[in-house]
Each structure stands twice: as structure tokens, then as C-alpha cells.
Design an enzyme around this catalytic site. Structure first.
Site, short mmCIF file in Angstrom:
data_model
loop_
_atom_site.label_atom_id
_atom_site.label_comp_id
_atom_site.label_asym_id
_atom_site.label_seq_id
_atom_site.Cartn_x
_atom_site.Cartn_y
_atom_site.Cartn_z
CB SER A 1 39.39 33.28 47.33
OG SER A 1 40.39 32.48 47.86
CG HIS A 2 33.77 35.47 44.74
ND1 HIS A 2 32.93 36.25 45.50
CD2 HIS A 2 33.46 35.73 43.45
CE1 HIS A 2 32.14 36.96 44.69
NE2 HIS A 2 32.45 36.66 43.45
N PRO A 3 35.78 37.48 46.49
CG PRO A 3 35.67 39.58 45.46
CD PRO A 3 35.64 38.11 45.17
CB THR A 4 31.23 38.16 48.85
OG1 THR A 4 30.86 37.96 47.50
CG2 THR A 4 31.58 39.62 49.06
CB SER A 5 31.19 33.26 46.68
OG SER A 5 30.20 34.06 46.10
#
Lengths: 400, 400
Positions: A227-231
Site C-alpha cells: 500500500s502507500h502511507p497516504t494514497s
């Protein structure tokens, strides 16, 4: 010897590096046309494999297009020869532990006295200052220390190593850029200089978001796997043919395109998904919505539909897949050379395409000492007898 | 405005980039003293968070020390202003999809006619040639396509993303070096040029061993998790206090030091372990021997013993741990600036330490259009009335 023709043609580089960070930096200089003279011990220890016809595969790639000169830097005579070469050089690169060159009598004070115009590039694990300055380091050590490993891997699993030697590569690339910037500076000021680049600093500075977020929020970013920390959405989604497709929507506009690709325009205005912050709050539901679609189509179908709607997407290639990819071929990103012992072999090409120069040309990696005579004649005009004496000394050294 | 003092002082850079690869490259130029003028849309879309007092944290870090000028490149008047700025510039950097600048009437043919000395740095997902040239790309897409993900993660688990945006970073670093090399070249030839750097090419070329091994052996390298494809021992070992210590021995000499550290000199001559190839064959047994030792000592004890015997070792720091590390502090690798809205904040500093220049100085990231007046006056001598008109047009644009 005919060297490459590129933006760094005419540049003379004395290369005292080993492992990856330094050799990668000088490989790029050679790709750009520099004459990289690799100084090696006559009694170079046999490195670990794998090998191709007895030649180390690692070196075949990263030492390409360089020339090899053997010198025994423990002998005064050979040290003098090195300093004579430094007089003709633009750059000297080394990645010993700080203090090693000084102990050999080859520190920056000596080098810069012999040639004040030389760029002295010192690559090390921790740099020339600070409490760890005398410690050695290797890629994985720095991947672990820098925090990079703590960011890589599944949230529930262990911290993972990035599958390429990322710390070595970050450092080598920084060093390449720093040398080029120092050369540009020298054209303006006439002065060489000492440049100190450390693997820990380089890797730490490449953790982008993670550093500033940690400084601002005073807590560890969560490891997010794929995953991505924010997206959101951002990650891999299962396809009908047991494949996985990567979909990443960092901006609202990309997400709206995704909604259209899925035939789910209703999600564009859905308050659970409409804005980035909403999507972060409803990640699980949204992931399920997208997976419903991807599970109903093959990987190829997913890719075609997403591409048609301008949604950032991609597939997870294996190495054999990407090595056969038409884009890699079209960009000359796999190149072939012929080595006198290893034979013909292929490796990754240079990603730097300069409009004013023809495509990069490549020479095979040199054999140990292959260019000793050639270089000493070319740059120092050394008489054959002296060269013969030197090589004799090297042979005696090997017998001991 | 007082710009930084460094090897790139006096350099004027027009920055049309977004996301990470481009902004990272221009951030490094700014750190080295260049005047980086970030051209932004007056109606810049609100990006995703997290935020610090309403300012995007991502931008606070990667846009530092740049100046922000708003221009609406859809308007002829603003385009003319951009071209006037190009006349004063040394470098123009953009990372749009290939074709975008041409469609705006700002392709390299136009830029180079206005200023033949400019370095035009084009960063893109796939480059200006080849079948994928018109496709967009983002970091994880390229991590997947390039093969990097296939190399990252446990052998039994899924392909993993490297926990930093490695593809963006590799590309940004290559671009920084390429621009510097092109500037050096320009000092010799007097000519600017077009430089084409792609994320896929850059990342692929950073996979080191994996590419040449795949080309030579025609099969996929096995994913090795926290091991190494060829070096043994190499990995993480459990400690008595439930920690993990990294030990890596790529060379025989390092392994022999490890044997001494373990009080197991017998292993130096043990035919199962003596040579690199032997150790690869007996990896499981050797791992158990080393683990027996590490499980009997705390992480701190292991580190001290290994360090005393010059064995490459390290710990897996979290981000808060490394941000508090004394080496990071000693190297000025965390720096603080004060932003008019976000307030004081800390971020990673520059790893490039140039001997002829004082330590890098940092300015906060600019606010949108903060320097429009200042830059247009300074470089173009634009009268206040014209600037007022321009800003009025931008306001009208926002109202629509």
C-alpha cells in the site's frame, strides 16, 4: 584506446573503489565517455561468484568500459606512479574507510598538492565526521540502520531488505551527480575540491516522506507493504487469471478515471470516496469494490480497460519478463559486449540519453592489469624497461 | 532573494515538475545553490495530505529552497513570460508525459530556439521513444514493471514494494547527475541539449546483479527476502532480547573475522564454510551456528563483539530511532526551517558535503506564487503595472 564519446569525453578518472557504490558511480562516468582508470592490487583476492567462464559476473557488468591498471600501493615506487597519474586526472574516487588513504600517504592533502584541480570524491559508510566515521558499512547494514528496511514489507511481517542494493545505488548516484557538479564548479572557479558522501546520509535522505513525517508527528510511520502511507487506492489487486494488477491513484482525478473504468461513476460523488481523505477512511470497502471488478477480468483485460481510461496501472514483471519487454529493447536498455575470456554477454545499458551525443557505446570489463602498459605509456610516457621492472615486481609480490 | 552558496550558485533553473522524481532532482540543485524557480498553475489543485497547519507535508520537504511563480501556461501572455524566463535560464526541467510540452507550444524546438544554451531535462515514465512513450507512470507502477518488486520480499511471500519511492528516487538522482554533466559539457562546447531520462530505464539499470544474471542464466533470480542472492552469511539473526542483528559477510576475510568473534576459529578451516561457494552450499547449518551465538547475547552485546572484530553488522532502526541517531545529528542530516504558515519544521538535509563550500543552507518550501513579483522584476525587469495585470488575470481565472 578509443574511449566513448559523450558529455564527459576527455575526463580522466582514477578509480580506487570496490563493492558497488563507488564502481557504480564510475561506471556511469565511463558510460558518459570518461576514461576511468581502475587501480587494482596485483594480488586482487578472488571474489565470490557467480562466474561466467571464470570471470565474475558482478564485475562484468559494473566494471564495464573501464581500464585496469595494477599498482601495489604499499610500495613507494607504485605510489609515485599513482601520484603521477593524479597529475593527469580530473577526478579521484575512493570508497575506503575514512583514514585509509591518509595512512597510505595518499590523503586529500597529498592529492590536492600534486593536483589542486582534482575532484577528490570520498565515498564511505558514514562520512568523514561524526562518531561512526571509522566504521565500515555494506548495503544491507545501511538499509537496516537508515530506516529503509523498517518501511519495507508487510505490516504484519518483518522489516525487509529492498531487493536491490538500494543504499549502494542511492550513494553511487549521488556521488555521480556530486562529481559532475564539482566539475562544473571547477570550470567556473578553477579549483578542485574534496567531496564527502556517506551511504547512511544518502539512504536516509532518500526516504522522502518518512523523514519529515517522523519529524513532524514524532512517531514511526506504519509499514504498509504494497500500500502507500497516504494514497488510496494504491496497491495490487487480484485478477481472474490469478494475476495481480497494480493500481495507484494519488490524485482525485486519477481516482475519478478509475471509477469510469469500472463503470462506477456513482463512486465519484459518493461521500465515502470522493476525496483523498474520505478514501483513506474507507480503504477496506473501496478495495473490495475495486477487487470485485479486477477479479472479473484477466490481467490483460484489466490493463487494457484501465489504460484506456488513463488510470495509472501496471503489472509485476519478473526479471525474464522485463528483459524481454519491447520498451526495454526500444530504449537500448540491454546491451551486449564481447569479453576476451567470458565471451559475449548482455547487461543493463545506460538510462541517460543525451541529445547532442550518439547512443552510449560499451566496452567489456577489463581483465586484471589489462591496461597497465597502455595507460602508463599514454599518460606518463613511461619507458618499456621501467614498465617491465614494475610488472616484474608485481610478479614477485604474487610469489610471496 | 539571497540564494544558497554552493557549487551550483548562480545557476537558474526553471522547474515545471510535479510528483517526486522531478522535484527531488531540482531540490538537490537548490541545495547546491541553484535558483530553482518553480512554475505553478494559479489554480493548483489541492493535493492530498497529511498537512501541517494546512501546508502539505510532502511539499514542505521536497520543494524547500525553491521559489514559486504562478503562470497559466494556457494563456499566450503567460507563455511569453515563461519564454522570457527561459532566456535567463541554464536549465529547464519537466516531467510531463512526452508530447505535453509540444502541445503547449513549449517543446524543445521552441525552448532551444529561444535559448540554445539551455539544458532541457525531460523526465518521464518511459522516455521519448519506444512503444510505451505516451504512457504515464508512477513510482509503484515502475517498481512493479521494472522487476524491482519481483526481487523484494520473502521467497514464499508476494512480490513487495520497496518502502521508499525507489523508482522516483533513482530517476531523480540520475536526472540530477545528468543535468550536472550536461552543464559541465556546456562549459566546454557552449551548447545546451535535450536530455531524456525515463523512470523505467533508470530503475531497471539500478537492479545491478539481477539484470546481468538474468541475461546470462536465462532464468529469474529467486527472491531472497533478507538474504543475499550470493553472499553467505547475509541476513538478520535473532538476539537474546528478541532483537535482530544484521550480519553480512560478502568476503572471506569478513567471514573469518566473524568466526573469531564467535570464538569459532575452527570454522575458518572447516571445509563446509571456508570458501564463499562452500558457505552457499551449507547455508542452513551455518545460519544455525551463527544464531546459536546471537541468541545467547543481547543486541547490544552482539553489536559490540562483532564491531570489535570488524564484522559488518548493524541493527534495524525504526524511523524515530534513526532520526535520534548521533551520527545523523553530527552530519547535519536533519535540518530545521521556519515556514510562514506551517511554522518551524524539520526534514532530511543534503548528503552532499563539498569541501570548498560552507554547510548547505535551507529555505522553507514556498507558498503558491510567493515569488511571482520578485522573480519577474529581478529577471525580466517587469513593471509593477504589468505584474498587477498578470495577477489580476490569475484571480479572474480562479473565479471561473
Amino acid at each position: 584506446m578509443a574511449k566513448g564519446y559523450g558529455p564527459l569525453s576527455g575526463l580522466v578518472v582514477i578509480d580506487l573503489t570496490q563493492f558497488l557504490s563507488g564502481p557504480l558511480a564510475t561506471m556511469i562516468l565511463a558510460d558518459l565517455g570518461a576514461d576511468v582508470i581502475k587501480i587494482e592490487r596485483p594480488d586482487r583476492p578472488k571474489a565470490s561468484g557467480p562466474f561466467l567462464n571464470g570471470e565474475r559476473i558482478y564485475d562484468l557488468s559494473v566494471q564495464r568500459s573501464k581500464r585496469s591498471v595494477t599498482l601495489n600501493l604499499k610500495m613507494e615506487e607504485d605510489k609515485k606512479i599513482l601520484l603521477e597519474l593524479v597529475k593527469k586526472a580530473d577526478v579521484l574516487v575512493e570508497n575506503f574507510k575514512p583514514g585509509t588513504m591518509e595512512r597510505m600517504g595518499l590523503g586529500y592533502d597529498v592529492i590536492s598538492k600534486v593536483n589542486p584541480r582534482v575532484i577528490y570524491m570520498a565515498i564511505s559508510g558514514f562520512g568523514y565526521t561524526g562518531p561512526y566515521r571509522e566504521r565500515g558499512a555494506l548495503d544491507m547494514i545501511i538499509q537496516g540502520m537508515s530506516g529503509l528496511m523498517s518501511l519495507t514489507g508487510d505490516p504484519d511481517g518483518p522489516a525487509m531488505r529492498c531487493g536491490t542494493s538500494a543504499s549502494d545505488v542511492f550513494t553511487g548516484l549521488y556521488a555521480f551527480g556530486a562529481m559532475s557538479a564539482a566539475l562544473y564548479d571547477r570550470e567556473k572557479t578553477g579549483k578542485g575540491q574534496f567531496v564527502d558522501v556517506a551511504m547512511l546520509d544518502s539512504t536516509f535522505s532518500c526516504l522522502e516522506n518518512a523523514v519529515i513525517n517522523t519529524c513532524v508527528f514524532h512517531k514511526n510511520p506504519q509499514r504498509v507493504g504494497n500500500s502507500h502511507p497516504t494514497s488510496v487506492p494504491f496497491g495490487t489487486f487480484p485478477t481472474a487469471d490469478d494475476g495481480e494488477i497494480i493500481i495507484t491513484c494519488s490524485r482525485d482525478a486519477a481516482f475519478y478515471n478509475l471509477c469510469r473504468a469500472l463503470g462506477r461513476e456513482d463512486m465519484i460523488t459518493d461521500p465515502r470516496y470522493s476525496k483523498a481523505e474520505d478514501r483513506r477512511q474507507h480503504k477496506a470497502e473501496l478495495t473490495e469494490e475495486i477487487s470485485k471488478f479486477t477479479r472479473a477480468h484477466t490481467l490483460d483485460e484489466c490493463a487494457a480497460i484501465l489504460e484506456a481510461h488513463d488510470v495509472p496501472n501496471g503489472r509485476i514483471n519478473t526479471m525474464t519478463m522485463i528483459c524481454d519487454d519491447p520498451q526495454i529493447a526500444a530504449r537500448d536498455m540491454i546491451v551486449e559486449v564481447e569479453h576476451p575470456v567470458a565471451g559475449k554477454y548482455k547487461m543493463a545499458g545506460s538510462p541517460l540519453k543525451f541529445g547532442n551525443y550518439p547512443a552510449t557505446t560499451y566496452e567489456p570489463a577489463p581483465m586484471l592489469g589489462q591496461h597497465t602498459q597502455e595507460v602508463l605509456k599514454e599518460y606518463l610516457g613511461m619507458p618499456q624497461e621501467e614498465i617491465d621492472e614494475l610488472l616484474e615486481e608485481h610478479k614477485n609480490m604474487l610469489k610471496k
